[in-house]
Design a protein around this motif. Structure first.
Motif, PDB file in Angstrom:
ATOM      1  N   GLN A   1       0.833  -1.205   0.000  1.00  0.00           N
ATOM      2  CA  GLN A   1       0.000   0.000   0.000  1.00  0.00           C
ATOM      3  C   GLN A   1       0.867   1.254   0.000  1.00  0.00           C
ATOM      4  O   GLN A   1       0.576   2.232  -0.667  1.00  0.00           O
ATOM      5  CB  GLN A   1      -0.922   0.006   1.217  1.00  0.00           C
ATOM      6  CG  GLN A   1      -2.206  -0.735   0.921  1.00  0.00           C
ATOM      7  CD  GLN A   1      -2.987  -0.933   2.173  1.00  0.00           C
ATOM      8  OE1 GLN A   1      -2.459  -1.464   3.154  1.00  0.00           O
ATOM      9  NE2 GLN A   1      -4.230  -0.516   2.140  1.00  0.00           N
ATOM     10  N   MET A   2       1.928   1.136   0.780  1.00  0.00           N
ATOM     11  CA  MET A   2       2.865   2.252   0.825  1.00  0.00           C
ATOM     12  C   MET A   2       3.429   2.506  -0.573  1.00  0.00           C
ATOM     13  O   MET A   2       3.515   3.634  -1.036  1.00  0.00           O
ATOM     14  CB  MET A   2       3.992   1.917   1.811  1.00  0.00           C
ATOM     15  CG  MET A   2       5.047   2.967   1.889  1.00  0.00           C
ATOM     16  SD  MET A   2       4.478   4.410   2.764  1.00  0.00           S
ATOM     17  CE  MET A   2       4.956   3.956   4.433  1.00  0.00           C
ATOM     18  N   LEU A   3       3.786   1.393  -1.230  1.00  0.00           N
ATOM     19  CA  LEU A   3       4.353   1.540  -2.570  1.00  0.00           C
ATOM     20  C   LEU A   3       3.348   2.154  -3.530  1.00  0.00           C
ATOM     21  O   LEU A   3       3.671   3.049  -4.323  1.00  0.00           O
ATOM     22  CB  LEU A   3       4.808   0.171  -3.101  1.00  0.00           C
ATOM     23  CG  LEU A   3       5.993  -0.450  -2.395  1.00  0.00           C
ATOM     24  CD1 LEU A   3       6.352  -1.783  -3.036  1.00  0.00           C
ATOM     25  CD2 LEU A   3       7.190   0.485  -2.445  1.00  0.00           C
ATOM     26  N   VAL A   4       2.089   1.663  -3.424  1.00  0.00           N
ATOM     27  CA  VAL A   4       1.055   2.201  -4.313  1.00  0.00           C
ATOM     28  C   VAL A   4       0.872   3.692  -4.054  1.00  0.00           C
ATOM     29  O   VAL A   4       0.815   4.505  -4.980  1.00  0.00           O
ATOM     30  CB  VAL A   4      -0.280   1.442  -4.102  1.00  0.00           C
ATOM     31  CG1 VAL A   4      -1.412   2.175  -4.820  1.00  0.00           C
ATOM     32  CG2 VAL A   4      -0.163   0.029  -4.630  1.00  0.00           C
ATOM     33  N   SER A   5       0.826   4.070  -2.768  1.00  0.00           N
ATOM     34  CA  SER A   5       0.610   5.492  -2.457  1.00  0.00           C
ATOM     35  C   SER A   5       1.784   6.335  -2.934  1.00  0.00           C
ATOM     36  O   SER A   5       1.605   7.446  -3.441  1.00  0.00           O
ATOM     37  CB  SER A   5       0.367   5.694  -0.964  1.00  0.00           C
ATOM     38  OG  SER A   5       1.535   5.409  -0.241  1.00  0.00           O
ATOM     39  N   LEU A   6       2.971   5.775  -2.804  1.00  0.00           N
ATOM     40  CA  LEU A   6       4.154   6.509  -3.287  1.00  0.00           C
ATOM     41  C   LEU A   6       4.080   6.733  -4.793  1.00  0.00           C
ATOM     42  O   LEU A   6       4.335   7.829  -5.292  1.00  0.00           O
ATOM     43  CB  LEU A   6       5.423   5.710  -2.979  1.00  0.00           C
ATOM     44  CG  LEU A   6       6.190   6.094  -1.734  1.00  0.00           C
ATOM     45  CD1 LEU A   6       7.419   5.212  -1.578  1.00  0.00           C
ATOM     46  CD2 LEU A   6       6.608   7.549  -1.801  1.00  0.00           C
ATOM     47  N   LEU A   7       3.733   5.642  -5.488  1.00  0.00           N
ATOM     48  CA  LEU A   7       3.670   5.746  -6.950  1.00  0.00           C
ATOM     49  C   LEU A   7       2.594   6.749  -7.352  1.00  0.00           C
ATOM     50  O   LEU A   7       2.795   7.614  -8.215  1.00  0.00           O
ATOM     51  CB  LEU A   7       3.373   4.385  -7.571  1.00  0.00           C
ATOM     52  CG  LEU A   7       3.281   4.435  -9.104  1.00  0.00           C
ATOM     53  CD1 LEU A   7       4.658   4.658  -9.705  1.00  0.00           C
ATOM     54  CD2 LEU A   7       2.654   3.175  -9.667  1.00  0.00           C
ATOM     55  N   LEU A   8       1.452   6.656  -6.683  1.00  0.00           N
ATOM     56  CA  LEU A   8       0.344   7.544  -7.002  1.00  0.00           C
ATOM     57  C   LEU A   8       0.735   9.009  -6.746  1.00  0.00           C
ATOM     58  O   LEU A   8       0.489   9.893  -7.567  1.00  0.00           O
ATOM     59  CB  LEU A   8      -0.857   7.156  -6.133  1.00  0.00           C
ATOM     60  CG  LEU A   8      -2.224   7.570  -6.630  1.00  0.00           C
ATOM     61  CD1 LEU A   8      -2.468   7.044  -8.031  1.00  0.00           C
ATOM     62  CD2 LEU A   8      -3.287   7.040  -5.667  1.00  0.00           C
ATOM     63  N   ALA A   9       1.363   9.200  -5.598  1.00  0.00           N
ATOM     64  CA  ALA A   9       1.805  10.559  -5.251  1.00  0.00           C
ATOM     65  C   ALA A   9       2.771  11.070  -6.304  1.00  0.00           C
ATOM     66  O   ALA A   9       2.738  12.237  -6.709  1.00  0.00           O
ATOM     67  CB  ALA A   9       2.474  10.554  -3.882  1.00  0.00           C
TER      68      ALA A   9
END
Lengths: 792, 193
Positions: free
Chosen positions: A727-735
């Protein structure tokens, strides 16, 4: 529960307040933001010239015909000039037709004994009169002698002729069918000087509209097209351009981001919530700058778009990592310290800009700090209370897995990343001398195509590209005129000895009252003059009694009222006086544009040393010699150096902050490595693309550090607590994607200012994420151990 | 139908036409002859009779014509001055100063110089555009009286009289409205190869 409403209400009230301020803010787009806050005397002249100088009020008009019909062009040029000359908005309209009007001729003739520099007592001695009569009789033998003969009886010393010749510009475009035509094409050219100052954008806009309207009316068959250029037009266009581009790009950015967030959150409510920090942050930024500086520059506004991409990140981190039913405090606690550190990092980076002597940079700094603090605060204290308890982003499991694999790959390839960074650094080291654009116009909000048209038209009309100026200031008009006479005398001697090709001076058109009085005193009494005339004309075919008009005119001049500027209203002479003697803040400034020896295609450089030395003799009036180009380039160089120093201080502050918080030198280096490597690679890339960096690119680079270090911090914090999940990775990518969109869109802007931000930060932010994964992605690569799949 | 009487009338008409060409001529004929002008260099002497002076002012210099567009008048005495008319651009040079203007910006001077150039070039269209043209005499001794149409010029210039033989112009008189006048005599030109 109460607190969430308090937070929301506080947020809304604050936003509303900021919006009110923002609505009342005036937006500017001229070069004024690029001028120093505490200028030196030389810089002040530069500032005044850029804002209100002759050059700033020029509007160059080019006319081309689709079938190159030069006669039609010449006719249109004359009609257009006639039309514009009637308009009070224009001080002068030059198109190659006679510059001196009948009114000028009358003025010169009637005031010849006050205006002519030849008037001394010696002018009326028997010998001098004899020589003058002989000369006047000889002039009758010239080709136009039959038409100037009338002057002989009234003005046998030919003062009017002398004064008229002084008025003729020495350099003119070529003339075809009675009007100016460009060197290169069949283009009729006109040069118009507006009455309003270059910085008065509304009047400039009105003047431009007047030209366009007149052209439309006169060009009924539509076969002629018009090209316009000039600083006023640029400023007006830039203002409109930046506003429309900012609107357009921020609309596109918003639409793209909203769609993207809808895909991710699958909840319109969450999308709206996610935009809260963005909107409040942007409004706060505008409000802060408006309150701090009185107006907001278009450049700052453009920068605001980028904030959308950054501020939306806070909500993304929060939402994507939110788990249903979890204690509201829990998700925050997991990453909030990282965000807080990220915000502090960015503030450190921007705070240094606040100390810039350059208004534009200081505005950017204030805007960013206010914007980020408000956006982050909203994300921290308002948003958590508004997230529905059961909200969860749980459809990105696959994406997370792929990301994990991708980041793993990046981590494995960290050697390659390092090699890239090092080669970019070597490349920059090798090309360090030509990385930067060294001219102030690099900051100009004028698109390159318009700059090129301007250069072209200017070359066509030989328009004054006023570069060298001598300036004297005085408290009142008479003192300024007297000082101008002294300066003119020195400059004239320089012209005589060949150190200078020529110069303009107000004293050529309007002598000081003192000089006029002296001339009056030097005029002879009627009986003496009559006697001298009789003796002087003895052996000439001219009868003394025919010169009664001359005697009478001299007597009248002896007691005539002295010429003052208001007498010259509406004449070409008056226009010249107005542009060479300027009243500013209660003081008078006389300007002397200098012309370096010989005008060729190359820009002639003036012998500064010689002129300075000669002017030094005039200690009482303190003339200043100013090379506007050197001044403006020096000014820009100063900004650039200052910005580099401030950026370095900013980066040092970021490094220090991270070091202090992480308490480990090694980790600090790892965190900072990715953004710095991105900066180096982007800078090298720009140079490879042939783009010379301006100050704005530099700010972009600094922004990469501020944003990029956030990504690294996430990776670092994860490895610290071994808590980097998918989830952290997804949020980072999204950000990251949102940031890249926000900035990337700017790269497509035609406004150089916006383009510079876009082209650096867009790629830089993306690179930062990749490199952060590469350099700090250890945790990401073995996180499969740490988090259960059920989490996604 | 073709009776001898008709024939006689016809013959007379033909002869009449032939006579007319021998005696007086048509402006276009003179223009055709003048258009053959190869150009060249010559000298001139000009006397200006001005009421305010007791004696005429004399000036002299060179004239140079490069057909069909360029006429240069270089005054050598009493002062040096060059006036060049090239197409519609007039360049005046006196001492160090030189300025280029459009011909019609100085209509008075313009009509004087254009009258010589257009005549030397056999440019009937230009002549008729700027002047009321009145031709008299024969091809071997013609006289062209030009009255300017430009109102600004007519205020000062009453008429310009050019006197010539075949393709040569030997004299140019300018009469002003105030009674002053100038007489310019032109020597036979040498053709420049």
């Amino acid at each position: 529960m109460k607190s969430r409403w308090i937070g929301l209400i506080a947020c809304l009230v604050l936003s509303l307040g900021c919006a009110l301020i923002a609505l009342r803010t005036s937006f500017i787009a001229d070069m004024s933001a690029f001028l120093p806050r505490t200028p030196t005397a030389e810089q002040q002249v530069l500032v005044d010239q850029l804002r209100d100088g002759v050059a700033s009020r020029l509007l160059i008009i080019g006319l081309t015909h689709q079938a190159d019909d030069v006669i039609a062009l010449a006719t249109l040029s004359k009609k257009l000039a006639l039309h514009l000359r009637k308009d009070a908005a224009f001080l002068t309209v030059a198109n190659g037709e006679s510059v001196t009007t009948e009114r000028d001729q009358t003025l010169l003739f009637e005031n010849r004994y006050l205006l002519s520099p030849n008037i001394t007592a010696q002018r009326f001695t028997v010998e001098a009169l004899h020589a003058a009569f002989k000369e006047s009789i000889a002039a009758l033998g010239m080709s136009s002698g039959l038409f100037t003969k009338q002057l002989l009886l009234r003005d046998p010393t030919a003062e009017t002729l002398f004064l008229t010749e002084q008025m003729i510009p020495q350099h003119q475009p070529r003339i075809k069918h009675g009007v100016w035509f460009g060197k290169t094409a069949n283009r009729a050219v006109l040069v118009v000087q507006t009455r309003a100052a270059g910085s008065d954008l509304d009047s400039q806009q009105a003047a431009i509209e007047a030209v366009k309207a007149a052209f439309r009316e006169l060009n009924a068959d539509g076969k002629v097209s018009m090209q316009l250029s000039g600083p006023g037009l640029f400023a007006v266009n830039a203002r409109a351009n930046i506003q429309t581009e900012v609107t357009r790009l921020s609309t596109i950015a918003s639409v793209v981001l909203i769609s993207l967030l809808l895909l991710v959150y699958r909840s319109p409510r969450m999308v709206i919530l996610g935009l809260l920090p963005v909107i409040s942050g942007t409004l706060a930024g505008i409000a802060a700058v408006s309150l701090g500086f009185g107006s907001v520059h278009g450049m700052t506004l453009g920068f605001g778009i980028t904030l959308i991409g950054e501020a939306v990140d806070y909500a993304i981190y929060l939402f994507v990592q939110h788990k249903p039913g979890s204690d509201l405090a829990a998700p925050e606690q997991r990453f909030w310290p990282t965000i807080r550190l990220g915000v502090l990092t960015s503030i450190c980076g921007f705070a240094s800009l606040l100390f810039s002597g350059f208004t534009g940079l200081a505005q950017l700094g204030l805007f960013s700090i206010a914007g980020l603090v408000v956006a982050a605060s909203v994300a921290r204290w308002v948003l958590p209370g508004l997230i529905p308890r059961n909200f969860q982003v749980n459809h990105l499991y696959k994406t997370g897995e792929q990301l994990q694999r991708g980041f793993k790959g990046l981590y494995k390839g960290r050697g390659l990343s390092a090699v890239m960074a090092v080669s970019a650094m070597l490349y920059l080291g090798f090309h360090h001398s030509d990385l930067w654009h060294h001219e102030l116009k690099a900051l100009s909000p004028v698109p390159l195509s318009a700059q090129e048209l301007d250069t072209f038209l200017r070359a066509d009309v030989a328009a004054p590209d006023v570069r060298y100026l001598v300036v004297v200031r005085a408290l009142d008009q008479e003192a300024a005129l007297q000082a101008a006479e002294q300066v003119s005398a020195v400059l004239e001697s320089l012209v005589q000895e060949g150190s200078l090709a020529g110069f303009e001076s107000v004293s050529r058109y309007l002598p000081s009252q003192l000089t006029q009085q002296q001339r009056q005193l030097s005029l002879p009494q009627a009986n003496i003059l009559q006697e001298n005339i009789a003796r002087a004309s003895k052996d000439l075919p001219l009868q003394a009694e025919k010169l009664k008009g001359f005697v009478l005119d001299v007597q009248k001049a002896k007691t005539a009222p002295l010429v003052i500027p208001t007498d010259l209203e509406g004449s070409a002479i008056g226009a010249a006086v107005q542009s060479l003697l300027v009243k500013q803040q209660g003081a008078y400034t006389a300007l002397f544009p200098l012309r370096a020896a010989d005008q060729g295609n190359t820009a002639y450089v003036i012998q500064e040393q010689v002129i300075r030395q000669a002017l030094n003799s005039l200690q009482s009036v303190k003339p200043l010699l100013i090379d506007l180009k050197t001044q403006s380039d020096a000014l820009y160089k100063h900004y650039l150096q200052e910005a580099i120093v401030l950026s370095l201080i900013g980066v040092a502050a970021i490094v220090g902050l991270i070091w202090t918080v992480l308490k480990s030198f090694k980790r600090m280096v790892r965190v900072i490595a990715a953004p710095l490597a991105s900066v180096v690679i982007v800078a090298a890339g720009l140079h490879l693309l042939g783009i010379k960096m301006s100050l704005l690119h530099l700010i972009g680079l600094q922004l990469i550090v501020a944003i990029g270090s956030n990504y690294s911090l996430f990776f670092d914090q994860a490895s610290d607590k071994s808590a980097l999940d998918r989830q952290m990775l997804v949020s980072l990518l999204l950000a990251n994607i949102t940031t890249v969109i926000g900035f990337g869109l700017l790269a497509f802007s035609s406004v150089p200012v916006l383009n510079a931000f876009g082209i650096t930060v867009g790629p830089g932010a993306f690179l930062s994420l990749l490199l952060a994964a590469s350099f700090n992605g250890k945790a990401a690569s073995n996180s499969s151990l740490t988090f259960p799949k059920t989490a996604l | 139908m073709f009776t001898p009487k008709v024939f006689t009338v016809f013959l007379c008409l033909l002869l009449g036409l032939a006579f007319q060409t021998a005696w007086a001529m048509d402006l276009s004929q003179l223009m055709q002859v003048l258009a053959q002008n190869k150009g060249g260099k010559t000298t001139f002497v000009e006397r200006k009779y001005v009421a305010m002076l007791d004696e005429p002012v004399e000036s002299s210099g060179e004239l140079r014509f490069d057909p069909p567009y360029r006429l240069e008048r270089r005054t050598l005495k009493p002062r040096t001055e060059t006036v060049v008319l090239e197409k519609e651009t007039l360049t005046l040079s006196q001492g160090k100063s030189s300025r280029t203007v459009n011909l019609m910006e100085y209509p008075e001077l313009g009509v004087l110089i254009e009258s010589i150039r257009a005549t030397l070039a056999g440019d009937q269209r230009t002549l008729e555009r700027y002047y009321q043209v009145n031709l008299s005499g024969t091809l071997t001794a013609w006289q062209l009286v030009l009255t300017p149409k430009n109102t600004q010029a007519t205020k000062l210039v009453k008429l310009i009289r050019l006197i010539g033989q075949r393709s040569l112009v030997s004299r140019v008189d300018v009469e002003l409205t105030d009674g002053d006048m100038s007489v310019m005599t032109i020597a036979k030109p040498q053709v420049i190869p």
